[in-house]
Design a protein around this motif. Structure first.
Motif, PDB file in Angstrom:
ATOM      1  N   GLU A 113      -2.393   6.326  11.045  1.00 37.97           N
ATOM      2  CA  GLU A 113      -2.963   5.171  10.329  1.00 37.97           C
ATOM      3  C   GLU A 113      -2.769   3.896  11.146  1.00 37.97           C
ATOM      4  N   TYR A 144       0.865  -1.183   0.000  1.00 41.08           N
ATOM      5  CA  TYR A 144       0.000   0.000   0.000  1.00 41.08           C
ATOM      6  C   TYR A 144       0.900   1.229   0.000  1.00 41.08           C
ATOM      7  N   ASN A 165      -3.818   5.080  -2.931  1.00 46.11           N
ATOM      8  CA  ASN A 165      -5.019   5.909  -2.784  1.00 46.11           C
ATOM      9  C   ASN A 165      -4.887   7.232  -3.515  1.00 46.11           C
ATOM     10  N   HIS A 190       0.938  11.159   9.707  1.00 48.23           N
ATOM     11  CA  HIS A 190      -0.002  10.373   8.905  1.00 48.23           C
ATOM     12  C   HIS A 190       0.120   8.872   9.172  1.00 48.23           C
ATOM     13  N   HIS A 191       1.319   8.350   9.114  1.00 46.81           N
ATOM     14  CA  HIS A 191       1.464   6.904   9.296  1.00 46.81           C
ATOM     15  C   HIS A 191       1.296   6.480  10.749  1.00 46.81           C
ATOM     16  N   CYS A 237      -6.772   5.939   4.437  1.00 48.35           N
ATOM     17  CA  CYS A 237      -5.749   4.922   4.164  1.00 48.35           C
ATOM     18  C   CYS A 237      -5.968   3.667   5.009  1.00 48.35           C
ATOM     19  N   CYS A 276       0.975   5.314  -0.019  1.00 49.96           N
ATOM     20  CA  CYS A 276       0.175   6.526   0.111  1.00 49.96           C
ATOM     21  C   CYS A 276       0.314   7.312  -1.182  1.00 49.96           C
TER      22      CYS A 276
HETATM   23 ZN    ZN Z   1      -1.879   7.392   3.535  1.00 45.89          ZN
END
Ligand code: ZN
Ligand code: AMP
Length: 461
Positions: free
Chosen positions: A254, A26, A66, A250-251, A225, A28
């Motif tokens: 997530e 995955y 995404n 962000h991570h 995400c 981003c």
């Molecule tokens: Zn992301």
């Protein structure tokens, strides 16, 4: 054996997929309110090298990227102006039109850089129910609280919050000035933001808002995400990528969301690429140094010269972009292309140098070392048919489209043909300056154009 540096464990590890022979990845993806710049492209090139290296190791890769088409806020986490609204005002278009336009521009850039497309490009706006479902899950598991402007994730409730960046809430509070509002902890973040007008109707001008159990609003930055990776890859999946700026916020968030909702580690390996700066500084439109792939083409460069430049650095080192460096990359690429034109058709490669190349890329994607092996191959005392065979195998990772050049002494690349046609048009309408400019662009690509009675003749420089 492939070894990759894992931000989560802070060490290089032997890569072991969850399911034998298969890798779920995955990455981003882009925000689509503006053109992607060459810094963004450095990141997308890094992901491409990850993917190609996995394929070289025989893995079947399923890659999801995404498309962030929901408006998010310009400030750090949950503050500032919504970028989509800024774009709508700037361009006088609807949110959907803007997202579609910049998604198309992004995909065009990807193709120009010979970056392989992902298997799926899910859009955030098409997965609102999945995001709401996940927030409901988090609510049920006791990780959320309500404020007057939305639903927040309570990072104090998650035991191992901060494990990716190593940053704790108190440190964050001390480090940067954080707008606390009604937040309980500095690291808490929005899962759902209510439109300011909730209760009395929808926010004027805001086209991207949805009904939810908490009121009309829009998802927080990170939830798309977590929700989409779970939908398309299941969790845990193998590899998650982003730029280094994604680690701390962000991570981290997530990871927290997936942990909180599913009680699963979102991904096993977390990989982050370093930044690209321009003239040793941040790119910005106001400084006039924010370049896109289109800008490089306008200046007469081949997008693959930028690819070559990026490959010249390790993904965990910063790149300082200058036009001198791009010239050097373009020259090296031209030289490589010219050399291989005169080679014989590929036949039985050189195992030793191929091994050396694979060892370099398998050593946490050491592409600069891999490029050095390419030149070692070019200069080796071997039959050119063997060099050709090995080079094309190496190019499966490098992606420099060398197949178009190997053993093609008379082949003129499409870009050069197009420039020659443009130059002919300019000459017909007596635009001499334009014609000279185009000649320079053609020369930058390693070709010389001669005007003869029979029309333009193109030669290698
Ligand atoms: Zn992301
Ligand atoms: P964005 O579209 O802003 O979400 O950015 C897409 C990706 O580009 C993210 O993974 C960022 O980490 C990365 N990125 C942004 N700026 C730079 C830069 N200057 N150099 C390298 N990567 C960047």
């Amino acid at each position: 054996m492939l070894h990759l540096y894992n931000t989560l464990t802070r060490q290089q590890e032997a890569f072991k997929p969850i399911h034998e022979g298969k890798v779920s990845l995955y990455a981003c993806g882009p925000t689509v309110y503006w053109f992607a710049h060459i810094g963004n492209m450095r990141y997308f090139l890094f992901v491409d090298v990850v993917r190609r290296t996995l394929a070289l190791n025989g893995y079947e890769v399923k890659m999801v990227m995404n498309i962030t088409d929901v408006g998010h806020l310009t400030g750090d986490v949950d503050e500032g102006e919504d970028k989509m609204i800024v774009a709508m005002r700037r361009e006088g278009k609807t949110a959907t039109e803007i997202a579609q336009f910049y998604t198309d521009a992004f995909l065009q850039d990807i193709d120009r850089l010979n970056i392989k497309r992902a298997n799926i490009y899910p859009k955030a706006t098409e997965h609102i129910p999945e995001q709401i479902e996940m927030i409901k899950h988090l609510e049920k598991n006791g990780f959320t609280y309500r404020t007057s402007d939305g639903v927040y994730f309570d990072t104090a409730k998650l035991q191992r919050y901060g494990r990716l960046s190593g940053q704790r809430s108190e440190e964050k509070k001390a480090g940067a000035r954080v707008e606390m509002g009604e937040k309980h902890n500095a690291t808490d973040f929005a899962l759902w933001k209510l439109s300011p007008s909730t209760g009395s109707g929808h926010l004027a001008g805001r086209q991207m808002e949805w009904d939810s159990p908490w009121g009309v609003g829009f998802p927080g930055w990170h939830i798309e995400c977590s929700a989409m990776s779970m939908k398309y890859l299941d969790v845990p999946f193998d590899i998650h990528t982003g730029g280094v700026d994604h680690i701390a916020v962000h991570h981290e968030n997530e990871l927290a969301q997936t942990q909180g909702a599913e009680n699963e580690l979102e991904a096993h390996v977390w990989m982050h690429s370093e930044f690209l700066t321009v003239d040793n500084g941040k790119m910005s439109k106001s400084l006039g140094n924010l370049y896109t792939v289109d800008d490089l083409i306008q200046k007469g460069y081949d997008p693959l010269a930028f690819r070559y430049l990026v490959l010249g650095a390790h993904y965990r080192s910063k790149i300082n972009f200058t036009f001198e460096a791009l010239d050097a990359a373009q020259n090296a690429l031209n030289k490589l292309r010219q050399t291989v034109r005169d080679w014989d058709e590929p036949e039985v490669g050189c195992a030793e140098l191929e091994e050396k190349f694979f060892a370099a890329v398998n050593d946490d994607l050491n592409t600069s070392q891999a490029l050095a092996v390419v030149w070692e191959l070019v200069n080796a005392d071997l039959p050119t048919s063997a060099k050709a065979e090995s080079l094309l195998r190496m190019d499966q990772v490098l992606g420099l489209r060398l197949k178009e050049f190997v053993a093609r002494p008379h082949h003129i690349p499409k870009e050069v043909q197009e420039l020659v046609t443009l130059r002919e048009e300019a000459r017909k309408t007596k635009q001499w300056e334009r014609s000279d400019e185009l000649r320079l662009q053609i020369e930058k690509l390693g070709f010389h154009v001669e005007d003869t009675a029979a029309g333009p003749q193109i030669k290698k420089l």
